[in-house]
Design an enzyme around this catalytic site. Sequence first.
Site, PDB file in Angstrom:
ATOM      1  N   ASN A  18       0.814  -1.219   0.000  1.00  0.00           N
ATOM      2  CA  ASN A  18       0.000   0.000   0.000  1.00  0.00           C
ATOM      3  C   ASN A  18       0.845   1.267   0.000  1.00  0.00           C
ATOM      4  O   ASN A  18       0.410   2.306  -0.487  1.00  0.00           O
ATOM      5  CB  ASN A  18      -0.922   0.000   1.222  1.00  0.00           C
ATOM      6  CG  ASN A  18      -2.041  -1.003   1.092  1.00  0.00           C
ATOM      7  OD1 ASN A  18      -2.916  -0.868   0.267  1.00  0.00           O
ATOM      8  ND2 ASN A  18      -1.992  -2.038   1.914  1.00  0.00           N
ATOM      9  N   THR A  19       2.054   1.188   0.535  1.00  0.00           N
ATOM     10  CA  THR A  19       2.926   2.357   0.618  1.00  0.00           C
ATOM     11  C   THR A  19       4.049   2.315  -0.407  1.00  0.00           C
ATOM     12  O   THR A  19       4.349   3.311  -1.062  1.00  0.00           O
ATOM     13  CB  THR A  19       3.532   2.486   2.032  1.00  0.00           C
ATOM     14  OG1 THR A  19       2.465   2.539   2.987  1.00  0.00           O
ATOM     15  CG2 THR A  19       4.371   3.743   2.141  1.00  0.00           C
ATOM     16  N   ASN A  20       4.686   1.140  -0.544  1.00  0.00           N
ATOM     17  CA  ASN A  20       5.840   1.014  -1.431  1.00  0.00           C
ATOM     18  C   ASN A  20       5.710  -0.175  -2.373  1.00  0.00           C
ATOM     19  O   ASN A  20       5.033  -1.161  -2.048  1.00  0.00           O
ATOM     20  CB  ASN A  20       7.136   0.841  -0.625  1.00  0.00           C
ATOM     21  CG  ASN A  20       7.517   2.087   0.135  1.00  0.00           C
ATOM     22  OD1 ASN A  20       7.504   3.187  -0.407  1.00  0.00           O
ATOM     23  ND2 ASN A  20       7.861   1.931   1.403  1.00  0.00           N
TER      24      ASN A  20
ATOM     25  N   VAL B  75       8.306  -2.815  -3.902  1.00  0.00           N
ATOM     26  CA  VAL B  75       9.678  -3.308  -3.789  1.00  0.00           C
ATOM     27  C   VAL B  75       9.989  -4.164  -5.004  1.00  0.00           C
ATOM     28  O   VAL B  75       9.225  -5.077  -5.344  1.00  0.00           O
ATOM     29  CB  VAL B  75       9.883  -4.125  -2.501  1.00  0.00           C
ATOM     30  CG1 VAL B  75      11.308  -4.651  -2.422  1.00  0.00           C
ATOM     31  CG2 VAL B  75       9.553  -3.282  -1.273  1.00  0.00           C
TER      32      VAL B  75
ATOM     33  N   GLY C 203      -4.518 -12.026   1.732  1.00  0.00           N
ATOM     34  CA  GLY C 203      -3.681 -11.130   0.941  1.00  0.00           C
ATOM     35  C   GLY C 203      -2.503 -11.859   0.319  1.00  0.00           C
ATOM     36  O   GLY C 203      -1.911 -12.756   0.930  1.00  0.00           O
TER      37      GLY C 203
ATOM     38  N   ASP D 128       0.462 -10.904  -0.094  1.00  0.00           N
ATOM     39  CA  ASP D 128       1.696 -10.748   0.688  1.00  0.00           C
ATOM     40  C   ASP D 128       1.783 -11.775   1.806  1.00  0.00           C
ATOM     41  O   ASP D 128       2.857 -12.317   2.097  1.00  0.00           O
ATOM     42  CB  ASP D 128       1.791  -9.330   1.259  1.00  0.00           C
ATOM     43  CG  ASP D 128       0.557  -8.917   2.063  1.00  0.00           C
ATOM     44  OD1 ASP D 128      -0.526  -9.519   1.877  1.00  0.00           O
ATOM     45  OD2 ASP D 128       0.663  -7.968   2.872  1.00  0.00           O
TER      46      ASP D 128
ATOM     47  N   THR E  92       6.470  16.663  24.734  1.00  0.00           N
ATOM     48  CA  THR E  92       5.390  16.074  23.931  1.00  0.00           C
ATOM     49  C   THR E  92       5.912  15.111  22.878  1.00  0.00           C
ATOM     50  O   THR E  92       5.352  14.023  22.675  1.00  0.00           O
ATOM     51  CB  THR E  92       4.572  17.187  23.252  1.00  0.00           C
ATOM     52  OG1 THR E  92       4.014  18.027  24.262  1.00  0.00           O
ATOM     53  CG2 THR E  92       3.448  16.604  22.411  1.00  0.00           C
TER      54      THR E  92
END
Length: 259
Positions: free
Chosen positions: A9-11, A13, A107, A109, A184
Amino acid sequence: MVLLVDVGNTNIVLGVRKNNQYIACWRLSTDDKKTSDEYSIQVMDLFHQSDLNPKDVKGIIISSVVPNIMYSLEHMLKKCFNVSPIIVGPGIKTGVNIKYDNPKEVGADRIVNAVAVHEIYKRSAIIIDFGTATTFCALTKEGNYLGGNICPGIKISSDALFTRAAKLPRVELEITKTLICKNTINSMQAGIIYGYVGQVEYIVNRMKKEMISLGEKEPFVIATGGLAKLIANETDAIDKVDGQLTLEGLSILYEKNKE
């Protein structure tokens, strides 16, 4: 050469394997708005920078959890390499028995990781993949994929704090020396990371008990994904970090299905 493509979803490879060795590994941002031509430019540039000839690629396999990107990727790969890729999905030979209620829901993956663990480690295992989502999967020594669970990824949790709490800033994911923090940023870092460590330890402990109750020996815990080392360094619940696990699984699946 074989090109291995893991679409998250992000990268994305990409790994290039030759004579049982990785000779290149790259990451691209996953973007379903990119055209096949845009991906072609990126991938060809990576090959040229690494002094690799695209014509030497004789096989390609893709695992993807992003359906919307597949048309562009498949078109790009056929255009650049003149090879029809193998797609990890229903009907592919895995050597793993999926015990999910509906095997099609698992999935790609998670299947790829299970194949790698079954073929390489040959033992009952809990597989943790720290990606956009964090997945926990249970695998028996005989190669039965029992199922598992899915949690929000560490970065999703971090982004949620920044997005939903007006006064909280976006922070880097870094280990703090203490849990009693005096500012914080450190307070957020400690809460996110150590809270996630606690989650991992609890889930692994419960999954081990369930697998042992089914007659399995205590499972080996293997972690992969971009943030696996960060969490593994803070807990004894993870036995091994294998950053190449998904690419290894893709390579094994390619050999099983190339003919």
